[in-house]
Structures are given as C-alpha cells and as structure tokens.
Scaffold this motif. Structure first.
Motif, PDB file in Angstrom:
ATOM      1  N   ARG A 180       7.700  69.113  40.060  1.00 14.59           N
ATOM      2  CA  ARG A 180       6.944  69.305  38.836  1.00 14.59           C
ATOM      3  C   ARG A 180       6.695  67.944  38.209  1.00 14.59           C
ATOM      4  N   GLY A 181       5.682  67.841  37.400  1.00 15.20           N
ATOM      5  CA  GLY A 181       5.403  66.598  36.698  1.00 15.20           C
ATOM      6  C   GLY A 181       4.287  65.807  37.349  1.00 15.20           C
ATOM      7  N   THR A 182       3.852  64.799  36.633  1.00 13.25           N
ATOM      8  CA  THR A 182       2.727  63.977  37.074  1.00 13.25           C
ATOM      9  C   THR A 182       3.048  63.200  38.341  1.00 13.25           C
ATOM     10  N   LYS A 183       4.229  62.617  38.417  1.00 11.43           N
ATOM     11  CA  LYS A 183       4.592  61.829  39.597  1.00 11.43           C
ATOM     12  C   LYS A 183       4.631  62.689  40.848  1.00 11.43           C
ATOM     13  N   ALA A 184       5.236  63.856  40.757  1.00  9.73           N
ATOM     14  CA  ALA A 184       5.401  64.703  41.935  1.00  9.73           C
ATOM     15  C   ALA A 184       4.102  65.354  42.365  1.00  9.73           C
ATOM     16  N   LEU A 185       3.278  65.767  41.426  1.00  4.25           N
ATOM     17  CA  LEU A 185       2.095  66.546  41.775  1.00  4.25           C
ATOM     18  C   LEU A 185       0.810  65.730  41.862  1.00  4.25           C
ATOM     19  N   ILE A 186       0.798  64.508  41.331  1.00  5.54           N
ATOM     20  CA  ILE A 186      -0.431  63.717  41.367  1.00  5.54           C
ATOM     21  C   ILE A 186      -0.202  62.362  42.036  1.00  5.54           C
ATOM     22  N   VAL A 187       0.738  61.576  41.538  1.00  5.54           N
ATOM     23  CA  VAL A 187       0.934  60.213  42.025  1.00  5.54           C
ATOM     24  C   VAL A 187       1.410  60.209  43.478  1.00  5.54           C
ATOM     25  N   PHE A 188       2.438  60.977  43.791  1.00  8.47           N
ATOM     26  CA  PHE A 188       2.975  60.989  45.156  1.00  8.47           C
ATOM     27  C   PHE A 188       1.947  61.478  46.176  1.00  8.47           C
ATOM     28  N   PRO A 189       1.273  62.614  45.979  1.00  9.39           N
ATOM     29  CA  PRO A 189       0.306  63.053  47.000  1.00  9.39           C
ATOM     30  C   PRO A 189      -0.852  62.078  47.212  1.00  9.39           C
ATOM     31  N   ILE A 190      -1.389  61.529  46.134  1.00  5.48           N
ATOM     32  CA  ILE A 190      -2.529  60.614  46.271  1.00  5.48           C
ATOM     33  C   ILE A 190      -2.097  59.313  46.943  1.00  5.48           C
ATOM     34  N   SER A 191      -0.970  58.760  46.526  1.00  2.60           N
ATOM     35  CA  SER A 191      -0.524  57.493  47.130  1.00  2.60           C
ATOM     36  C   SER A 191      -0.116  57.690  48.591  1.00  2.60           C
ATOM     37  N   THR A 192       0.529  58.798  48.908  1.00  2.00           N
ATOM     38  CA  THR A 192       0.911  59.053  50.295  1.00  2.00           C
ATOM     39  C   THR A 192      -0.316  59.247  51.173  1.00  2.00           C
ATOM     40  N   ALA A 193      -1.296  60.010  50.707  1.00  2.00           N
ATOM     41  CA  ALA A 193      -2.529  60.203  51.486  1.00  2.00           C
ATOM     42  C   ALA A 193      -3.249  58.871  51.681  1.00  2.00           C
ATOM     43  N   ALA A 194      -3.280  58.026  50.648  1.00  2.00           N
ATOM     44  CA  ALA A 194      -3.942  56.727  50.760  1.00  2.00           C
ATOM     45  C   ALA A 194      -3.215  55.818  51.747  1.00  2.00           C
ATOM     46  N   ILE A 195      -1.895  55.812  51.709  1.00  2.00           N
ATOM     47  CA  ILE A 195      -1.122  54.989  52.646  1.00  2.00           C
ATOM     48  C   ILE A 195      -1.333  55.473  54.078  1.00  2.00           C
ATOM     49  N   LEU A 196      -1.285  56.777  54.288  1.00  2.00           N
ATOM     50  CA  LEU A 196      -1.515  57.318  55.637  1.00  2.00           C
ATOM     51  C   LEU A 196      -2.915  56.988  56.134  1.00  2.00           C
ATOM     52  N   TYR A 197      -3.903  57.120  55.259  1.00  2.00           N
ATOM     53  CA  TYR A 197      -5.273  56.793  55.658  1.00  2.00           C
ATOM     54  C   TYR A 197      -5.404  55.301  55.960  1.00  2.00           C
ATOM     55  N   GLY A 198      -4.799  54.463  55.140  1.00  2.00           N
ATOM     56  CA  GLY A 198      -4.851  53.024  55.390  1.00  2.00           C
ATOM     57  C   GLY A 198      -4.190  52.648  56.698  1.00  2.00           C
ATOM     58  N   LEU A 199      -3.041  53.240  56.976  1.00  2.00           N
ATOM     59  CA  LEU A 199      -2.312  52.923  58.202  1.00  2.00           C
ATOM     60  C   LEU A 199      -3.049  53.434  59.433  1.00  2.00           C
ATOM     61  N   PHE A 200      -3.348  54.740  59.438  1.00  2.00           N
ATOM     62  CA  PHE A 200      -3.929  55.322  60.644  1.00  2.00           C
ATOM     63  C   PHE A 200      -5.439  55.157  60.726  1.00  2.00           C
ATOM     64  N   GLY A 201      -6.139  55.385  59.621  1.00  2.00           N
ATOM     65  CA  GLY A 201      -7.593  55.334  59.653  1.00  2.00           C
ATOM     66  C   GLY A 201      -8.161  53.933  59.701  1.00  2.00           C
ATOM     67  N   LEU A 202      -7.580  53.014  58.920  1.00  2.00           N
ATOM     68  CA  LEU A 202      -8.139  51.667  58.830  1.00  2.00           C
ATOM     69  C   LEU A 202      -7.472  50.681  59.784  1.00  2.00           C
ATOM     70  N   LEU A 203      -6.156  50.628  59.791  1.00  2.00           N
ATOM     71  CA  LEU A 203      -5.461  49.650  60.632  1.00  2.00           C
ATOM     72  C   LEU A 203      -5.442  50.042  62.115  1.00  2.00           C
ATOM     73  N   LEU A 204      -5.068  51.264  62.391  1.00  2.00           N
ATOM     74  CA  LEU A 204      -4.964  51.701  63.789  1.00  2.00           C
ATOM     75  C   LEU A 204      -6.254  52.305  64.330  1.00  2.00           C
ATOM     76  N   ARG A 205      -7.208  52.528  63.454  1.00  2.00           N
ATOM     77  CA  ARG A 205      -8.519  53.083  63.814  1.00  2.00           C
ATOM     78  C   ARG A 205      -8.419  54.418  64.539  1.00  2.00           C
ATOM     79  N   VAL A 206      -7.523  55.262  64.054  1.00  2.00           N
ATOM     80  CA  VAL A 206      -7.423  56.626  64.559  1.00  2.00           C
ATOM     81  C   VAL A 206      -8.471  57.452  63.828  1.00  2.00           C
ATOM     82  N   PRO A 207      -9.316  58.171  64.549  1.00  2.00           N
ATOM     83  CA  PRO A 207     -10.338  58.970  63.843  1.00  2.00           C
ATOM     84  C   PRO A 207      -9.689  60.118  63.086  1.00  2.00           C
ATOM     85  N   LEU A 208      -9.775  60.053  61.775  1.00  2.00           N
ATOM     86  CA  LEU A 208      -9.202  61.103  60.941  1.00  2.00           C
ATOM     87  C   LEU A 208     -10.321  61.980  60.434  1.00  2.00           C
TER      88      LEU A 208
END
Length: 173
Positions: free
Chosen positions: A145-173
């Motif tokens: 519950r709360g802003t960190k759990a429901l907004i900050v964590f999901p958005i930052s985790t999705a951005a990190i995963l996209y940066g790692l796999f989509g941009l750096l490793l060039r995995v088609p997401l």
C-alpha cells in the motif's frame, strides 16, 4: 542454598531426541501440501526442458544455442522440486492453524489472473506500461500500500528492466 548439578549424559540425550524428531515426520504425517508443490514445480521444470527441445537451432554449430537457457532453468526447477520434496518428506504436516484459507486462495487466484493478463497485455501493448501495471497489481494483491509500493516501485522497476534488456542487451520487448 544448594546447587544442583546436571549430569553430563542428560544433555546429549535431549539433543538426540531433538535430532530424531526433526528427521522423521511427526504425528501429523507426511506434508502433502509440500509434496504437491514439489510435483507442480517438477512438472513446470520438465515442461520447460521439453519445450526447449522444440526451439529451432541455427545451422552454425554454436555450443550455446537458444535451447541452453530454458534447459538450464528447467533443470534448476527440477532440482528445486527434488529439494522441496525431500524437505516435505522430512517435516510433518502443518498444524491446523496453517491450513489453506479462502483469503489465501483468493490471493493466489488474483496473482495467477494477473500473470495471464500480463501475458495477454504484453502481446497487444508495449512492455513498459504493461509491466508497470502488472507490478502494481502484484504489489496490491500481496499487501503493498502507499505511493512507493504502488507507483514508484512498479514504474522504476519496469524502467530498469526496459533499460537493461531493451536498450543495453537489445532484446526485443
């Protein structure tokens, strides 16, 4: 004001009783729930390994092909299933207070539904928004519950995963 001495043989006898009680199933019998979990994990691992064999390999004789990672992950799942099964055979069945509840089954159903909807959503929409919504849904279902759990964590985790796999490793997401 006398002192009492404990006999040296009394302490090892207690330790032996504790060891024998831990190594065999108690009065509750075999942990059926643990064996069911081990079976389900073994089926998923075996299916992953079997499905990896259907992947097409390139004509070049590379040592690590597209079958390698799914096979390794499936093998790890099967090994984990064996470990879960061994632990389930050595530990007694949980006490009645730890039985499955309707609330727990509802949460499990919501998680499974979220995973299925994530797969469908990813097919039709971009990785970033679908992953952020999926993670927010998982956080909500599991008690976040709360802003960190429901907004900050999901958005930052999705951005990190996209940066790692989509941009750096060039995995088609």
């Amino acid at each position: 004001m006398g002192t009492t001495e404990e006999s040296p043989s009394a302490e090892p006898a207690v330790a032996d009783d504790e060891v024998s009680a831990e190594s065999s199933p108690g009065p509750g019998g075999t942990n059926v729930r643990g064996l069911l979990v081990a079976s389900a994990v073994a089926v998923v691992g075996g299916t992953t390994m079997w499905s990896a064999r259907t992947l097409e390999t390139s004509a070049v004789g590379a040592s690590i092909g597209p079958q390698w990672w799914p096979t390794v992950l499936g093998g790890v799942l099967v090994a984990g299933a064996v470990a879960i099964g061994v632990v389930a055979l050595r530990r007694p069945d949980p006490v009645p207070e730890q039985r499955v509840s309707a609330h727990g089954l509802g949460r499990l159903g919501a998680v499974v539904a979220a995973v299925v909807l994530y797969g469908l959503g990813w097919y039709y929409f971009h990785f970033l928004p679908v992953t952020a919504v999926f993670l927010a849904a998982l956080m909500f279902v599991t008690g976040g519950r709360g802003t960190k759990a429901l907004i900050v964590f999901p958005i930052s985790t999705a951005a990190i995963l996209y940066g790692l796999f989509g941009l750096l490793l060039r995995v088609p997401l």
